[in-house]
Design a protein around this motif. Sequence first.
Motif, PDB file in Angstrom:
ATOM      1  N   CYS A  36     -31.601  -5.093 -41.866  1.00  0.00           N
ATOM      2  CA  CYS A  36     -30.330  -4.541 -41.398  1.00  0.00           C
ATOM      3  C   CYS A  36     -29.415  -5.650 -40.877  1.00  0.00           C
ATOM      4  CB  CYS A  36     -30.579  -3.509 -40.306  1.00  0.00           C
ATOM      5  SG  CYS A  36     -29.062  -2.737 -39.724  1.00  0.00           S
ATOM      6  N   ILE A  37     -28.294  -5.836 -41.560  1.00  0.00           N
ATOM      7  CA  ILE A  37     -27.329  -6.867 -41.163  1.00  0.00           C
ATOM      8  C   ILE A  37     -26.621  -6.459 -39.875  1.00  0.00           C
ATOM      9  CG2 ILE A  37     -25.187  -8.011 -41.849  1.00  0.00           C
ATOM     10  CD1 ILE A  37     -26.164  -7.722 -44.750  1.00  0.00           C
ATOM     11  N   TRP A  38     -26.278  -5.175 -39.744  1.00  0.00           N
ATOM     12  CA  TRP A  38     -25.574  -4.702 -38.543  1.00  0.00           C
ATOM     13  C   TRP A  38     -26.405  -4.946 -37.293  1.00  0.00           C
ATOM     14  CZ3 TRP A  38     -20.664  -3.864 -39.087  1.00  0.00           C
ATOM     15  CH2 TRP A  38     -20.181  -3.486 -40.321  1.00  0.00           C
ATOM     16  N   ARG A  39     -27.692  -4.744 -37.414  1.00  0.00           N
ATOM     17  CA  ARG A  39     -28.588  -4.951 -36.273  1.00  0.00           C
ATOM     18  C   ARG A  39     -28.591  -6.410 -35.836  1.00  0.00           C
ATOM     19  NH1 ARG A  39     -34.603  -2.397 -36.308  1.00  0.00           N
ATOM     20  NH2 ARG A  39     -35.298  -4.138 -35.086  1.00  0.00           N
ATOM     21  N   ASP A  45     -30.254  -2.150 -31.183  1.00  0.00           N
ATOM     22  CA  ASP A  45     -31.658  -1.767 -31.334  1.00  0.00           C
ATOM     23  C   ASP A  45     -31.888  -1.152 -32.704  1.00  0.00           C
ATOM     24  OD1 ASP A  45     -32.371  -2.666 -28.831  1.00  0.00           O
ATOM     25  OD2 ASP A  45     -31.958  -0.740 -27.880  1.00  0.00           O
ATOM     26  N   ALA A  46     -30.957  -0.309 -33.115  1.00  0.00           N
ATOM     27  CA  ALA A  46     -31.014   0.300 -34.442  1.00  0.00           C
ATOM     28  C   ALA A  46     -29.634   0.851 -34.773  1.00  0.00           C
ATOM     29  CB  ALA A  46     -32.039   1.418 -34.494  1.00  0.00           C
ATOM     30  N   CYS A  47     -29.222   0.681 -36.001  1.00  0.00           N
ATOM     31  CA  CYS A  47     -27.948   1.259 -36.415  1.00  0.00           C
ATOM     32  C   CYS A  47     -28.214   2.635 -37.021  1.00  0.00           C
ATOM     33  CB  CYS A  47     -27.237   0.330 -37.397  1.00  0.00           C
ATOM     34  SG  CYS A  47     -27.864   0.363 -39.061  1.00  0.00           S
TER      35      CYS A  47
END
Length: 114
Positions: A36-39, A45-47
Amino acid sequence: MALFSNGIPRWLVLLIALAACCAIPPDLLAHGPNLCIWRDVFHLDACPACGTTRALVAFFHGNFAQALAFNRNVVITAPGLVSLLTLDLLKLSKRYLQKSLRGVPSTSDLRTPA
């Protein structure tokens, strides 16, 4: 949207994606790395999308509890993907049916004059 405007039909992309979800074993993705790039960028913690691929694969293999554990959005995304594919295929079949019926004489043309 650029992908579809260049001539690749959406139904084909959806069909390939759903076929891949059905072909890939859920155990193959269950223990994979988190990509996950956003994370990583936003230090979350989690998107909301984390685990969606794993959830879809588990869902299409009938492992609903495991799919919900990966991502609860699968309740919306899986039926949404299936309904989009169904609508696209219905439109496609309707278009081909109309094209094939253009050359067929109508019932009024088949009546013989009395």
